[in-house]
Design an enzyme around this catalytic site. Sequence first.
Site, PDB file in Angstrom:
ATOM      1  N   TYR A 150      52.661  17.948  -6.187  1.00 20.10           N
ATOM      2  CA  TYR A 150      52.218  16.674  -5.611  1.00 20.10           C
ATOM      3  C   TYR A 150      52.868  16.487  -4.235  1.00 20.10           C
ATOM      4  O   TYR A 150      52.187  16.157  -3.253  1.00 20.10           O
ATOM      5  CB  TYR A 150      52.584  15.527  -6.552  1.00 20.10           C
ATOM      6  N   SER A 158      49.407   8.554   2.085  1.00 21.26           N
ATOM      7  CA  SER A 158      50.356   9.613   1.751  1.00 21.26           C
ATOM      8  C   SER A 158      51.297   9.073   0.679  1.00 21.26           C
ATOM      9  O   SER A 158      50.869   8.379  -0.261  1.00 21.26           O
ATOM     10  CB  SER A 158      51.096  10.025   3.036  1.00 21.26           C
ATOM     11  N   GLY A 171      38.078   6.191  -3.488  1.00 21.65           N
ATOM     12  CA  GLY A 171      38.892   5.859  -4.670  1.00 21.65           C
ATOM     13  C   GLY A 171      39.161   4.376  -4.765  1.00 21.65           C
ATOM     14  O   GLY A 171      40.307   3.958  -4.957  1.00 21.65           O
ATOM     15  N   SER A 230      38.016   2.284  -7.052  1.00 23.61           N
ATOM     16  CA  SER A 230      37.751   1.721  -8.391  1.00 23.61           C
ATOM     17  C   SER A 230      38.999   1.096  -8.999  1.00 23.61           C
ATOM     18  O   SER A 230      38.910   0.330  -9.948  1.00 23.61           O
ATOM     19  CB  SER A 230      37.202   2.807  -9.320  1.00 23.61           C
ATOM     20  N   SER A 231      40.183   1.444  -8.499  1.00 23.33           N
ATOM     21  CA  SER A 231      41.419   0.894  -9.079  1.00 23.33           C
ATOM     22  C   SER A 231      42.555   0.958  -8.052  1.00 23.33           C
ATOM     23  O   SER A 231      42.401   1.536  -6.972  1.00 23.33           O
ATOM     24  CB  SER A 231      41.811   1.690 -10.336  1.00 23.33           C
ATOM     25  N   LYS A 270      32.296   7.422 -10.558  1.00 24.14           N
ATOM     26  CA  LYS A 270      31.326   6.763 -11.454  1.00 24.14           C
ATOM     27  C   LYS A 270      31.298   5.281 -11.160  1.00 24.14           C
ATOM     28  O   LYS A 270      31.889   4.481 -11.906  1.00 24.14           O
ATOM     29  CB  LYS A 270      31.725   6.992 -12.914  1.00 24.14           C
ATOM     30  N   ALA A 306      54.005  18.781  -2.291  1.00 22.49           N
ATOM     31  CA  ALA A 306      53.420  19.772  -1.363  1.00 22.49           C
ATOM     32  C   ALA A 306      52.095  19.257  -0.808  1.00 22.49           C
ATOM     33  O   ALA A 306      51.816  19.397   0.395  1.00 22.49           O
ATOM     34  CB  ALA A 306      53.226  21.101  -2.079  1.00 22.49           C
ATOM     35  N   SER A 307      51.286  18.629  -1.668  1.00 20.22           N
ATOM     36  CA  SER A 307      49.977  18.137  -1.186  1.00 20.22           C
ATOM     37  C   SER A 307      50.168  17.017  -0.168  1.00 20.22           C
ATOM     38  O   SER A 307      49.408  16.920   0.802  1.00 20.22           O
ATOM     39  CB  SER A 307      49.096  17.681  -2.363  1.00 20.22           C
ATOM     40  N   LYS A 308      51.198  16.172  -0.376  1.00 17.53           N
ATOM     41  CA  LYS A 308      51.410  15.056   0.549  1.00 17.53           C
ATOM     42  C   LYS A 308      52.130  15.514   1.831  1.00 17.53           C
ATOM     43  O   LYS A 308      51.853  15.004   2.912  1.00 17.53           O
ATOM     44  CB  LYS A 308      52.173  13.920  -0.149  1.00 17.53           C
ATOM     45  N   ASP A 350      32.395  12.148  -5.091  1.00 16.12           N
ATOM     46  CA  ASP A 350      33.479  13.012  -5.553  1.00 16.12           C
ATOM     47  C   ASP A 350      33.948  13.761  -4.314  1.00 16.12           C
ATOM     48  O   ASP A 350      33.190  14.551  -3.729  1.00 16.12           O
ATOM     49  CB  ASP A 350      32.937  13.984  -6.617  1.00 16.12           C
TER      50      ASP A 350
HETATM   51  N1  LIG Z   1      50.698   4.800  -7.560  1.00 18.95           N
HETATM   52  C1  LIG Z   1      51.734   5.273  -6.890  1.00 18.95           C
HETATM   53  O1  LIG Z   1      52.899   5.166  -7.338  1.00 18.95           O
HETATM   54  C2  LIG Z   1      51.510   5.924  -5.549  1.00 18.95           C
HETATM   55  C3  LIG Z   1      52.611   6.088  -4.699  1.00 18.95           C
HETATM   56  C4  LIG Z   1      52.435   6.693  -3.455  1.00 18.95           C
HETATM   57  C5  LIG Z   1      51.168   7.128  -3.080  1.00 18.95           C
HETATM   58  N2  LIG Z   1      50.106   6.968  -3.929  1.00 18.95           N
HETATM   59  C6  LIG Z   1      48.797   7.455  -3.466  1.00 18.95           C
HETATM   60  O2  LIG Z   1      47.902   6.371  -3.436  1.00 18.95           O
HETATM   61  C7  LIG Z   1      46.560   6.811  -3.682  1.00 18.95           C
HETATM   62  C8  LIG Z   1      45.918   5.945  -4.757  1.00 18.95           C
HETATM   63  O3  LIG Z   1      46.723   5.936  -5.904  1.00 18.95           O
HETATM   64  P1  LIG Z   1      46.648   4.784  -7.019  1.00 18.95           P
HETATM   65  O4  LIG Z   1      48.018   4.576  -7.500  1.00 18.95           O
HETATM   66  O5  LIG Z   1      45.876   3.631  -6.543  1.00 18.95           O
HETATM   67  O6  LIG Z   1      45.859   5.606  -8.164  1.00 18.95           O
HETATM   68  P2  LIG Z   1      44.647   5.258  -9.151  1.00 18.95           P
HETATM   69  O7  LIG Z   1      44.659   3.817  -9.525  1.00 18.95           O
HETATM   70  O8  LIG Z   1      44.725   6.301 -10.229  1.00 18.95           O
HETATM   71  O9  LIG Z   1      43.358   5.508  -8.233  1.00 18.95           O
HETATM   72  C9  LIG Z   1      42.982   6.775  -7.826  1.00 18.95           C
HETATM   73  C10 LIG Z   1      41.583   6.696  -7.242  1.00 18.95           C
HETATM   74  O10 LIG Z   1      41.208   8.014  -6.818  1.00 18.95           O
HETATM   75  C11 LIG Z   1      39.877   8.245  -7.234  1.00 18.95           C
HETATM   76  N3  LIG Z   1      39.641   9.670  -7.427  1.00 18.95           N
HETATM   77  C12 LIG Z   1      40.317  10.548  -8.194  1.00 18.95           C
HETATM   78  N4  LIG Z   1      39.767  11.776  -8.104  1.00 18.95           N
HETATM   79  C13 LIG Z   1      38.714  11.664  -7.256  1.00 18.95           C
HETATM   80  C14 LIG Z   1      37.761  12.583  -6.739  1.00 18.95           C
HETATM   81  N5  LIG Z   1      37.724  13.883  -7.095  1.00 18.95           N
HETATM   82  N6  LIG Z   1      36.824  12.116  -5.867  1.00 18.95           N
HETATM   83  C15 LIG Z   1      36.817  10.821  -5.511  1.00 18.95           C
HETATM   84  N7  LIG Z   1      37.692   9.904  -5.959  1.00 18.95           N
HETATM   85  C16 LIG Z   1      38.634  10.334  -6.820  1.00 18.95           C
HETATM   86  C17 LIG Z   1      39.695   7.442  -8.504  1.00 18.95           C
HETATM   87  O11 LIG Z   1      38.325   7.061  -8.606  1.00 18.95           O
HETATM   88  P3  LIG Z   1      37.362   7.343  -9.874  1.00 18.95           P
HETATM   89  O12 LIG Z   1      38.213   7.820 -11.027  1.00 18.95           O
HETATM   90  O13 LIG Z   1      36.719   6.025 -10.113  1.00 18.95           O
HETATM   91  O14 LIG Z   1      36.408   8.353  -9.362  1.00 18.95           O
HETATM   92  C18 LIG Z   1      40.552   6.210  -8.256  1.00 18.95           C
HETATM   93  O15 LIG Z   1      39.796   5.179  -7.664  1.00 18.95           O
HETATM   94  C19 LIG Z   1      46.678   8.305  -4.036  1.00 18.95           C
HETATM   95  O16 LIG Z   1      46.365   9.073  -2.903  1.00 18.95           O
HETATM   96  C20 LIG Z   1      48.151   8.458  -4.406  1.00 18.95           C
HETATM   97  O17 LIG Z   1      48.611   9.770  -4.168  1.00 18.95           O
HETATM   98  C21 LIG Z   1      50.251   6.371  -5.156  1.00 18.95           C
END
Ligand SMILES: NC(=O)c1ccc[n+]([C@@H]2O[C@H](COP(=O)([O-])OP(=O)(O)OC[C@H]3O[C@@H](n4cnc5c(N)ncnc54)[C@H](OP(=O)(O)O)[C@@H]3O)[C@@H](O)[C@H]2O)c1
Length: 271
Positions: free
Chosen positions: A146, A132, A13, A15-16, A39, A148-150, A54
């Site tokens: 969400y 996490s 993941g 990409s962002s 992608k 529960a998954s974490k 994926d």
């Molecule tokens: N943002 C928050 O507030 C926050 C807080 C605590 C924890 N987190 C955790 O931090 C992690 C990243 O979050 P983020 O905020 O950076 O989110 P994000 O910018 O939406 O990035 C999520 C990434 O997951 C990838 N992804 C989604 N479904 C996928 C799949 N089936 N297979 C492979 N890659 C997949 C996406 O890649 P593509 O779409 O390019 O495939 C994207 O790069 C997550 O585990 C989230 O639970 C986030």
Amino acid sequence: MNSNSKRTALVTGASSGIGKASAEVLARAGFTVFGTSRKPSGNSAGQVSMLACDVTNEASVASLVSTVLANTGRIDILVNNAGLGMFGGAEESSVAQVQSLFDVNLFGVMRMTNAVLPSMRRQGEGRIINISSALGFVPAPYSAHYAASKYALEGYSESLDHEIRGFNIRVSLIEPGTVQGSFDHSSLEPDSMMTEYDAGRAWVHGFYEKSKLTADTPEDVADAVLRAATARHQRQRYTVGKVAWQVSLLRRLMPASMFDKALRQQFRMPG
Ligand SMILES: NC(=O)c1ccc[n+]([C@@H]2O[C@H](COP(=O)([O-])OP(=O)(O)OC[C@H]3O[C@@H](n4cnc5c(N)ncnc54)[C@H](OP(=O)(O)O)[C@@H]3O)[C@@H](O)[C@H]2O)c1
């Protein structure tokens, strides 16, 4: 030559958001970094080589890991970052939808970990860093699935860490609070919305929108990932940011009934 220059990191993941920032910080620290997206755009982002994966698909995970191993012969660091959010009343999502959430946030981590462990065991070392959340140790209304998954990810990671420590492989958890970015936009909406939860769901959306104004950045989380990847003695948990730290401390020190009350007040829950 940098001491990390012969070491390979794989970040799912990338990409962002947090994954992208983590891949970039590891590349700057000298690791050879592979990032994934479902992608990938084709051209590699800076020093990070982007590959397709994926995490819900066994064959896609196997093909990713063999491509990386064919390139570098080793994977030293696996950052399991790919994840999805889901916000709404617990009753508003079908079990099938919750399964699709777990397929990324938990089973995706297990697929990646199982695919990478044989090479880590062969090389006699490795680190697995699982992203996490503060919702991996505190509850939050309208985030039950969400959370529960974490929570499940936390139990899996800690247990696994005991099993594989004898192979010189360690597992760390990164626990951010709210982080700036587009995570909520890529989150799943409940598939069976009910008017009874409209007001609560809307309030919680607003609450997270507001908390993003003072939230930590993906780079703050990436710094913790780098510490977990490079510290001589890495920790089992890295709680990121002031809010997550405070909540973690209160959860451990406050009597349960007081914590329960404070949480309900914070989320404006009646009663
Ligand atoms: N943002 C928050 O507030 C926050 C807080 C605590 C924890 N987190 C955790 O931090 C992690 C990243 O979050 P983020 O905020 O950076 O989110 P994000 O910018 O939406 O990035 C999520 C990434 O997951 C990838 N992804 C989604 N479904 C996928 C799949 N089936 N297979 C492979 N890659 C997949 C996406 O890649 P593509 O779409 O390019 O495939 C994207 O790069 C997550 O585990 C989230 O639970 C986030």
